[in-house]
Design a protein around this motif. Sequence first.
Motif, PDB file in Angstrom:
ATOM      1  N   THR A  21       1.158  -1.495  -0.155  1.00 44.58           N
ATOM      2  CA  THR A  21       0.072  -0.446  -0.304  1.00 44.58           C
ATOM      3  C   THR A  21       0.793   0.826  -0.543  1.00 44.58           C
ATOM      4  N   ARG A  24       2.415   2.085  -3.272  1.00 48.51           N
ATOM      5  CA  ARG A  24       1.617   2.364  -4.402  1.00 48.51           C
ATOM      6  C   ARG A  24       1.134   3.638  -4.531  1.00 48.51           C
ATOM      7  N   THR A  27       3.906   5.632  -5.550  1.00 48.63           N
ATOM      8  CA  THR A  27       4.143   5.245  -7.465  1.00 48.63           C
ATOM      9  C   THR A  27       2.729   6.683  -7.700  1.00 48.63           C
ATOM     10  N   ARG A  28       2.000   7.255  -6.779  1.00 51.02           N
ATOM     11  CA  ARG A  28       0.918   7.645  -7.155  1.00 51.02           C
ATOM     12  C   ARG A  28       1.864   9.003  -7.104  1.00 51.02           C
ATOM     13  N   SER A  65      -1.762   1.481 -13.918  1.00 48.56           N
ATOM     14  CA  SER A  65      -2.044   0.436 -12.326  1.00 48.56           C
ATOM     15  C   SER A  65      -2.904   1.889 -11.406  1.00 48.56           C
ATOM     16  N   ASN A  66      -2.523   3.202 -11.744  1.00 46.14           N
ATOM     17  CA  ASN A  66      -2.585   3.646 -11.181  1.00 46.14           C
ATOM     18  C   ASN A  66      -3.650   4.849 -11.288  1.00 46.14           C
TER      19      ASN A  66
END
Length: 234
Positions: A21, A24, A27-28, A65-66
């Motif tokens: 989490t 991710r 990354t966002r 993926s985001n």
Amino acid sequence: MSKTRSAATAGGATGPGNRETARRAKTRERLMDAAYEQFCEHGINGISIEAIADAAGFTRGAFHSNFASKEELFVALAERENRLRLEALRKRFDVAVAPLGRTEGKPGPELIEEALADLLAFLPEERQWCLLNSEFRLLAMREPQIAPRFVESTRAFQQQLCDMIDAALESVGLRFAIDSMHLTRLLLAQFESAMQDAILSGDDDPVRTVRDYIMLTLPRLVHALAEVREPAKQ
């Protein structure tokens, strides 16, 4: 942009699920940081998904993926920027407004000017945000599916700012003589218009120019529209 504009790391437990989490979320944030620069420089239609992903150090697959699309990323970015500005103001509002409550009756324009100058100086850099927000508004006007999110985001920002202003004034025994939401929208519109004019004129320091311009009229306007709040009846 050398670092993310807001914290995105997850706290608490460090199990595999939490690490994923947190990864991710990072990354966002990196994608939004890269998009912030790219959208401001080129506009939403002038930059590709690949260019955004590359600037963030990721692949197109990581992007998808985001975010489902550039438009989805754009909306998320605009909402993040609104949140950052509200957070910055919350950290300073009570401190800036507190001196207004140390006078008998309604404070004079000079004290109001000091409080407003304090708040304006505490805001993040606004030139790029003006460019991004203008892109967001144009996108919403052109794309019916984006318009509801734009309206929702804008109204939520205005309402939270209005609530913050009302609470700060109440804490020092003041209130506005007119509807505070109408005034909040008026002040935001004046600020945005002044920033657009400064950018269009090629001003070397549009942020300073806008703050100087706002301070010519805003303290007196706030003074004229503020009134002492009557004590609540027992």
